[in-house]
Enzyme design. Structure first.
Site, PDB file in Angstrom:
ATOM      1  N   ASP A  21     -15.336 -30.216  44.824  1.00 34.52           N
ATOM      2  CA  ASP A  21     -16.585 -31.326  44.475  1.00 34.52           C
ATOM      3  C   ASP A  21     -16.357 -31.996  42.674  1.00 34.52           C
ATOM      4  O   ASP A  21     -16.376 -33.066  43.148  1.00 34.52           O
ATOM      5  CB  ASP A  21     -17.694 -29.994  44.502  1.00 34.52           C
ATOM      6  CG  ASP A  21     -17.871 -29.533  45.461  1.00 34.52           C
ATOM      7  OD1 ASP A  21     -17.403 -30.374  46.962  1.00 34.52           O
ATOM      8  OD2 ASP A  21     -18.570 -28.751  45.423  1.00 34.52           O
ATOM      9  N   ARG A 100     -21.126 -18.563  33.069  1.00 31.02           N
ATOM     10  CA  ARG A 100     -22.121 -19.951  33.376  1.00 31.02           C
ATOM     11  C   ARG A 100     -22.106 -20.196  31.838  1.00 31.02           C
ATOM     12  O   ARG A 100     -22.221 -20.858  31.717  1.00 31.02           O
ATOM     13  CB  ARG A 100     -22.953 -19.781  34.233  1.00 31.02           C
ATOM     14  CG  ARG A 100     -22.495 -20.058  36.217  1.00 31.02           C
ATOM     15  CD  ARG A 100     -21.188 -20.524  36.159  1.00 31.02           C
ATOM     16  NE  ARG A 100     -20.585 -21.060  37.050  1.00 31.02           N
ATOM     17  CZ  ARG A 100     -19.913 -21.008  38.223  1.00 31.02           C
ATOM     18  NH1 ARG A 100     -18.502 -20.173  37.209  1.00 31.02           N
ATOM     19  NH2 ARG A 100     -19.181 -21.171  39.286  1.00 31.02           N
ATOM     20  N   ASP A 129     -26.387 -20.882  40.403  1.00 27.72           N
ATOM     21  CA  ASP A 129     -24.699 -21.315  38.756  1.00 27.72           C
ATOM     22  C   ASP A 129     -25.909 -22.739  38.098  1.00 27.72           C
ATOM     23  O   ASP A 129     -25.859 -23.245  37.119  1.00 27.72           O
ATOM     24  CB  ASP A 129     -23.998 -21.703  39.644  1.00 27.72           C
ATOM     25  CG  ASP A 129     -22.778 -20.848  40.081  1.00 27.72           C
ATOM     26  OD1 ASP A 129     -23.302 -19.449  38.956  1.00 27.72           O
ATOM     27  OD2 ASP A 129     -22.104 -20.589  40.443  1.00 27.72           O
ATOM     28  N   SER A 181     -15.746 -20.684  50.188  1.00 29.53           N
ATOM     29  CA  SER A 181     -16.168 -21.463  48.640  1.00 29.53           C
ATOM     30  C   SER A 181     -16.219 -19.944  47.596  1.00 29.53           C
ATOM     31  O   SER A 181     -16.536 -18.683  47.365  1.00 29.53           O
ATOM     32  CB  SER A 181     -17.482 -21.297  48.329  1.00 29.53           C
ATOM     33  OG  SER A 181     -17.936 -21.301  46.805  1.00 29.53           O
TER      34      SER A 181
HETATM   35  N1  ARG Z   1     -23.748 -15.212  44.658  1.00 26.53           N
HETATM   36  C1  ARG Z   1     -23.135 -15.597  43.584  1.00 26.53           C
HETATM   37  C2  ARG Z   1     -23.812 -15.156  42.160  1.00 26.53           C
HETATM   38  O1  ARG Z   1     -24.923 -16.379  42.190  1.00 26.53           O
HETATM   39  C3  ARG Z   1     -21.784 -16.257  43.223  1.00 26.53           C
HETATM   40  C4  ARG Z   1     -22.213 -17.997  43.159  1.00 26.53           C
HETATM   41  C5  ARG Z   1     -20.838 -18.137  43.683  1.00 26.53           C
HETATM   42  N2  ARG Z   1     -20.357 -19.935  43.187  1.00 26.53           N
HETATM   43  C6  ARG Z   1     -19.529 -20.682  43.447  1.00 26.53           C
HETATM   44  N3  ARG Z   1     -19.492 -21.476  43.348  1.00 26.53           N
HETATM   45  N4  ARG Z   1     -19.305 -19.834  44.911  1.00 26.53           N
HETATM   46  O2  ARG Z   1     -23.519 -15.461  41.115  1.00 26.53           O
END
Ligand code: ARG
Length: 404
Positions: A21, A100, A129, A181
């Site tokens: 990405d 984050r 995120d 992912s």
């Molecule tokens: N569901 C988890 C969260 O919101 C993990 C997110 C994973 N992010 C990713 N870019 N694969 O914290």
């Protein structure tokens, strides 16, 4: 030349991971007239960041900053979450969510230093995120212009992104063809998509990145001892270690025994449920050990109140409100509770489990003389009857002077 807008106006600071990405984003932004400054945050994802740097440049970035944020991540983000006992919806230890706000902070710092006013990230429009990064940025440095290419571009699938990368001769990583992912850092791995999207499908073994399958882990298990100093893990098996190293060592030990796998359906902030798989060996072991030490050293009321705080605290992290006033206030409460959380916990790692088998502390509230059923009992049982009478008094059946 700070007054020349052309010199600053077309710079964009991109949070760059080295994945498909964000690699495509570099070129996509360039095609819109931006000069891309890539920021790669090392939060312990275990990636070779020299390769990531080269890839950013090969994709067309005009500058790359590789920032080693592991220590800050461990001390300022992971540690407060551990002390608070932050676990989202009873299962998720928040590895991704904790990284984050720190990544956002790093982006803002680079933007200020580079006099850029535009920031970009690679989050999709349906995840948490994007919220965490953008809310953090708004709190830290209002006034930035934020672009989220994945939310608005014309590329509708991973395959289209791969085609875009090929058409533009971008050097994407082999693992970009993975079904999953993945996001990982010192505190754990988050795995989603592909076959995991069906919540009835058992996670295939290939989905896991760190941990051994508990079924084939050694039947003998392994013991670890962790020393805490006011809530902070300070030593492993009697050896003092900096926090980053201690976590890395526990990740390795836990992984050998299949510790820290979680499979859950969770509630995203944007209103959907999603199926997530996590691996967090060190986080699992440290949470288990820390909470056992609290059971030994904290009084009953503080423990109960802290449980409520933990739940609220985990939501603040999950919801992207790390830099909020409530989070800061709760930190003060948690810190006060940690004064006595000093001692040692012994954990057995065995076939996917981290079991506490021993705990001791100079601040222990456990009094063997009061608890024992053996000789030397100092608990005066004659007080119990009176206590029970008054404790039950409000609820005892009234006779009202009638009947009998
Ligand atoms: N569901 C988890 C969260 O919101 C993990 C997110 C994973 N992010 C990713 N870019 N694969 O914290």
């Amino acid at each position: 030349m700070r007054s020349d807008p052309a010199a600053t106006g077309n710079k964009v600071v991109l949070a760059y991971s080295g994945g498909l990405d964000t690699s495509v984003i570099i070129r996509w932004l360039m095609n819109r007239g931006y000069r891309v400054i890539a920021v790669c945050a090392d939060v312990g994802q275990g990636e070779d960041l020299r390769v990531v740097r080269e890839r950013a440049l090969a994709c067309g970035a005009s500058k790359v900053f590789v920032l080693d944020l592991r220590k800050e991540f461990a001390r300022e983000y992971v540690l407060p979450a551990l002390k608070a006992g932050a676990v989202y919806e009873g299962k998720y230890l928040l590895a991704t969510a904790l990284s984050r706000p720190l990544i956002a902070k790093a982006m803002a710092q680079v933007a200020r230093a580079e006099k850029a006013r535009t920031l970009a990230h690679g989050c999709t429009g349906k995840g948490n995120d994007q919220v965490r990064i953008e809310v953090s940025l708004r709190i830290l440095s209002p006034g930035f212009h934020i672009i989220a290419p994945v939310r608005e571009w014309e590329l509708k699938s991973r395959d289209e992104e791969i085609r875009y990368a090929q058409d533009h001769h971008l050097p994407i990583a082999k693992k970009s063809e993975s079904k999953y992912s993945i996001d990982q850092n010192l505190w754990g791995v988050s795995i989603e998509s592909g076959p995991l999207e069906n919540p009835w499908t058992e996670p295939p073994e290939e989905a896991f990145r760190w941990t051994k399958n508990p079924a084939t882990a050694p039947a003998k298990g392994e013991y670890v001892t962790i020393d805490f100093l006011h809530g902070t893990p300070a030593a492993l098996n009697g050896r003092k270690l900096p926090l980053v190293e201690l976590i890395q060592k526990l990740n390795a030990a836990g992984s050998r025994h299949g510790v820290g796998r979680t499979d859950m359906v969770e509630d995203r902030l944007v209103g959907i449920k999603s199926r997530e798989v996590y691996e967090a060996p060190a986080a699992t072991i440290l949470h288990a050990a820390h909470s056992e030490l609290e059971r030994l050293t904290l009084d009953r009321e503080t423990l109960a109140f802290k449980e409520a705080v933990a739940q609220r605290y985990s939501r603040l992290i999950y919801d992207g409100l790390w830099f909020s006033p409530l989070k800061a206030a709760l930190d003060k409460f948690v810190e006060e509770t940690q004064v006595r959380v000093t001692g040692t916990v012994r954990i057995k790692l065995l076939k996917g489990q981290a079991i506490c088998v021993g705990r001791k502390s100079p601040y222990s509230r456990y009094a063997e003389k009061l608890a024992t059923y053996g000789a030397g009992d100092q608990f005066d049982q004659s007080h119990a009857a009176g206590f029970i009478t008054l404790w039950g008094l409000p609820y005892a059946a009234r006779r009202n002077g009638k009947g009998r």
